[in-house]
Write a protein that holds these residues in place. Structure first.
Motif, short mmCIF file in Angstrom:
data_model
loop_
_atom_site.label_atom_id
_atom_site.label_comp_id
_atom_site.label_asym_id
_atom_site.label_seq_id
_atom_site.Cartn_x
_atom_site.Cartn_y
_atom_site.Cartn_z
N UNK A 18 34.35 6.36 -21.41
CA UNK A 18 34.96 5.23 -20.71
C UNK A 18 36.48 5.36 -20.72
N UNK A 19 37.04 5.84 -21.81
CA UNK A 19 38.50 6.02 -21.89
C UNK A 19 39.01 6.98 -20.81
N UNK A 20 38.23 7.99 -20.48
CA UNK A 20 38.62 8.92 -19.41
C UNK A 20 38.68 8.17 -18.07
N UNK A 21 37.67 7.35 -17.82
CA UNK A 21 37.67 6.56 -16.59
C UNK A 21 38.85 5.61 -16.54
N UNK A 22 39.14 4.95 -17.66
CA UNK A 22 40.28 4.04 -17.72
C UNK A 22 41.60 4.77 -17.47
N UNK A 23 41.73 5.97 -18.00
CA UNK A 23 42.96 6.74 -17.81
C UNK A 23 43.18 7.05 -16.33
N UNK A 24 42.10 7.31 -15.60
CA UNK A 24 42.22 7.58 -14.16
C UNK A 24 42.73 6.36 -13.39
N UNK A 25 42.45 5.17 -13.90
CA UNK A 25 42.88 3.95 -13.22
C UNK A 25 44.40 3.79 -13.24
N UNK A 26 45.08 4.56 -14.06
CA UNK A 26 46.55 4.51 -14.11
C UNK A 26 47.19 5.20 -12.91
N UNK A 27 46.40 5.89 -12.12
CA UNK A 27 46.89 6.65 -10.97
C UNK A 27 46.29 6.04 -9.70
N UNK A 28 47.12 5.68 -8.75
CA UNK A 28 46.61 4.99 -7.56
C UNK A 28 45.78 5.90 -6.65
N UNK A 29 45.09 5.26 -5.74
CA UNK A 29 44.37 5.97 -4.69
C UNK A 29 43.07 6.58 -5.16
N UNK A 30 42.82 7.80 -4.70
CA UNK A 30 41.55 8.48 -4.93
C UNK A 30 41.28 8.68 -6.42
N UNK A 61 35.75 -2.42 -8.17
CA UNK A 61 36.95 -2.68 -8.98
C UNK A 61 37.66 -1.39 -9.38
N UNK A 62 38.93 -1.30 -9.01
CA UNK A 62 39.76 -0.16 -9.44
C UNK A 62 40.95 -0.63 -10.28
N UNK A 63 41.00 -1.92 -10.56
CA UNK A 63 42.09 -2.50 -11.35
C UNK A 63 41.80 -2.34 -12.84
N UNK A 64 42.72 -1.72 -13.55
CA UNK A 64 42.49 -1.44 -14.97
C UNK A 64 42.32 -2.72 -15.78
N UNK A 65 43.11 -3.74 -15.51
CA UNK A 65 42.98 -4.99 -16.26
C UNK A 65 41.62 -5.63 -16.05
N UNK A 66 41.11 -5.54 -14.84
CA UNK A 66 39.77 -6.06 -14.55
C UNK A 66 38.73 -5.34 -15.41
N UNK A 67 38.84 -4.04 -15.48
CA UNK A 67 37.90 -3.25 -16.28
C UNK A 67 38.04 -3.55 -17.77
N UNK A 68 39.26 -3.70 -18.24
CA UNK A 68 39.45 -4.01 -19.65
C UNK A 68 38.82 -5.36 -20.01
#
Length: 80
Positions: A18-30, A61-68
């Protein structure tokens, strides 16, 4: 390319978390979209998995705060 490799292998490679997925959310777009897909597959959120975004009429949802928030709620409920 790294985000794509993570996404494509998230079900079969136990080192992808899950941390890998969260790290990707720090980068916009694809990259964020791939990160969100990793998270949907790993967490089972909204039953989306690999299905097309919106198939269940819920937001993708692609917003990191939403996922957290989601992950914290699951943890409090003993589901993660």
């Amino acid at each position: 390319m790294a985000a794509n490799a993570l996404m494509e292998n998230c079900e079969t490679d136990p080192t992808i978390t899950v941390d890998d997925g969260l790290a990707c959310l720090d980068h916009p777009g694809v990259v964020a979209e791939m990160g969100a897909r990793i998270l949907y597959v790993l967490t089972g959120r909204d039953g989306l998995g690999w299905r097309s975004a919106g198939y269940n009429e819920l937001s993708f949802h692609v917003d990191k705060q939403n996922w957290l928030r989601y992950l914290a709620d699951q943890s409090r409920n003993g589901e993660q």
